[in-house]
Scaffold this motif. Structure first.
Motif, PDB file in Angstrom:
ATOM      1  N   LEU A  59       0.830  -1.199   0.000  1.00  0.00           N
ATOM      2  CA  LEU A  59       0.000   0.000   0.000  1.00  0.00           C
ATOM      3  C   LEU A  59       0.865   1.251   0.000  1.00  0.00           C
ATOM      4  O   LEU A  59       1.903   1.298   0.649  1.00  0.00           O
ATOM      5  N   VAL A  60       0.394   2.266  -0.712  1.00  0.00           N
ATOM      6  CA  VAL A  60       1.082   3.547  -0.793  1.00  0.00           C
ATOM      7  C   VAL A  60       0.154   4.616  -0.211  1.00  0.00           C
ATOM      8  O   VAL A  60      -0.998   4.728  -0.633  1.00  0.00           O
ATOM      9  N   VAL A  61       0.636   5.378   0.740  1.00  0.00           N
ATOM     10  CA  VAL A  61      -0.138   6.483   1.304  1.00  0.00           C
ATOM     11  C   VAL A  61      -0.322   7.506   0.187  1.00  0.00           C
ATOM     12  O   VAL A  61       0.633   7.870  -0.506  1.00  0.00           O
ATOM     13  N   GLU A  62      -1.559   7.965  -0.026  1.00  0.00           N
ATOM     14  CA  GLU A  62      -1.825   8.873  -1.138  1.00  0.00           C
ATOM     15  C   GLU A  62      -2.802   9.981  -0.770  1.00  0.00           C
ATOM     16  O   GLU A  62      -3.344  10.020   0.313  1.00  0.00           O
ATOM     17  N   VAL A 104      -2.575   3.070 -11.504  1.00  0.00           N
ATOM     18  CA  VAL A 104      -1.338   2.839 -12.237  1.00  0.00           C
ATOM     19  C   VAL A 104      -0.343   3.816 -11.640  1.00  0.00           C
ATOM     20  O   VAL A 104      -0.566   5.025 -11.647  1.00  0.00           O
ATOM     21  N   ILE A 105       0.727   3.285 -11.072  1.00  0.00           N
ATOM     22  CA  ILE A 105       1.701   4.142 -10.405  1.00  0.00           C
ATOM     23  C   ILE A 105       3.103   3.627 -10.702  1.00  0.00           C
ATOM     24  O   ILE A 105       3.346   2.424 -10.713  1.00  0.00           O
ATOM     25  N   ASP A 106       3.974   4.559 -10.991  1.00  0.00           N
ATOM     26  CA  ASP A 106       5.360   4.242 -11.312  1.00  0.00           C
ATOM     27  C   ASP A 106       6.212   4.401 -10.051  1.00  0.00           C
ATOM     28  O   ASP A 106       5.896   5.229  -9.187  1.00  0.00           O
ATOM     29  N   GLU A 107       7.274   3.642  -9.951  1.00  0.00           N
ATOM     30  CA  GLU A 107       8.170   3.752  -8.791  1.00  0.00           C
ATOM     31  C   GLU A 107       8.673   5.174  -8.576  1.00  0.00           C
ATOM     32  O   GLU A 107       8.890   5.597  -7.445  1.00  0.00           O
ATOM     33  N   SER A 108       8.842   5.920  -9.671  1.00  0.00           N
ATOM     34  CA  SER A 108       9.343   7.294  -9.551  1.00  0.00           C
ATOM     35  C   SER A 108       8.322   8.223  -8.900  1.00  0.00           C
ATOM     36  O   SER A 108       8.663   9.330  -8.506  1.00  0.00           O
TER      37      SER A 108
END
Length: 188
Positions: A59-62, A104-108
């Motif tokens: 999970l990514v905090v957004e 859709v999320i890129d590592e950058s």
């Protein structure tokens, strides 16, 4: 045991014990987590606090949660917001104690704060600029603060929007960027 060096979870104390320690003045609640009262309010503390309410996983905090972690807003949202890569589709089943969206999320577009994946300031701005549930004035203020504090380039945000194909609410994002430029030109 703690989740991070500053966030206390229920693996060592029950919720009742943690609540009692909070009432005694030794802990405070920070985004649903318990943190020592003397722990500074830093991005790492905020990131660990938000992450403590979610299960382990990619999970990514957004969104507004990321804006709070980055110090762009003063309070976390009532419901924490996380993103998960579209490749992890279906891994998390409702009901969840937080808002989750597949993206859709890129590592950058992700940075680690205290080991917690958080959308970068630029990605956070792009997400907020495209949010049609938030008021224009609120979004413009947050993106303006991000430009001031995190040195996010407004022209760079516009270029990223222009380079994205099939991006929902792109026109809304450009309109809000124009509002920000107008406010700066007026000296606000």
């Amino acid at each position: 045991m703690s989740i991070g060096s500053c966030v206390v979870d229920t693996s060592s104390l029950s919720v009742a014990e943690l609540s009692a320690v909070r009432i005694d003045g030794d802990l405070r609640v920070c985004a649903g987590a318990f943190v020592p009262l003397d722990e500074p309010d830093l991005p790492g503390t905020r990131a660990l606090s938000v992450r403590s309410i979610a299960p382990a996983g990619p999970l990514v905090v957004e969104h507004l949660s990321a804006a709070w972690v980055h110090g762009l807003v003063s309070r976390p949202p009532a419901l924490a917001r996380f993103a998960v890569s579209i490749t992890e589709r279906g891994r998390f089943k409702p009901p969840l104690p937080f808002h989750l969206r597949e993206v859709v999320i890129d590592e950058s577009e992700v940075c680690a704060i205290a080991g917690v994946p958080v959308t970068s300031p630029e990605r956070t701005c792009i997400d907020l600029l495209r949010d049609d549930e938030r008021a224009d004035v609120e979004v413009v203020a947050i993106v303006g603060e991000c430009a001031r504090v995190a040195m996010v380039c407004v022209d760079g945000l516009a270029a990223r929007l222009n380079a994205s194909f099939r991006l929902p609410r792109k026109a809304l994002a450009h309109r809000r960027l124009a509002m920000l430029r107008d406010a700066w030109a007026a000296g606000a």
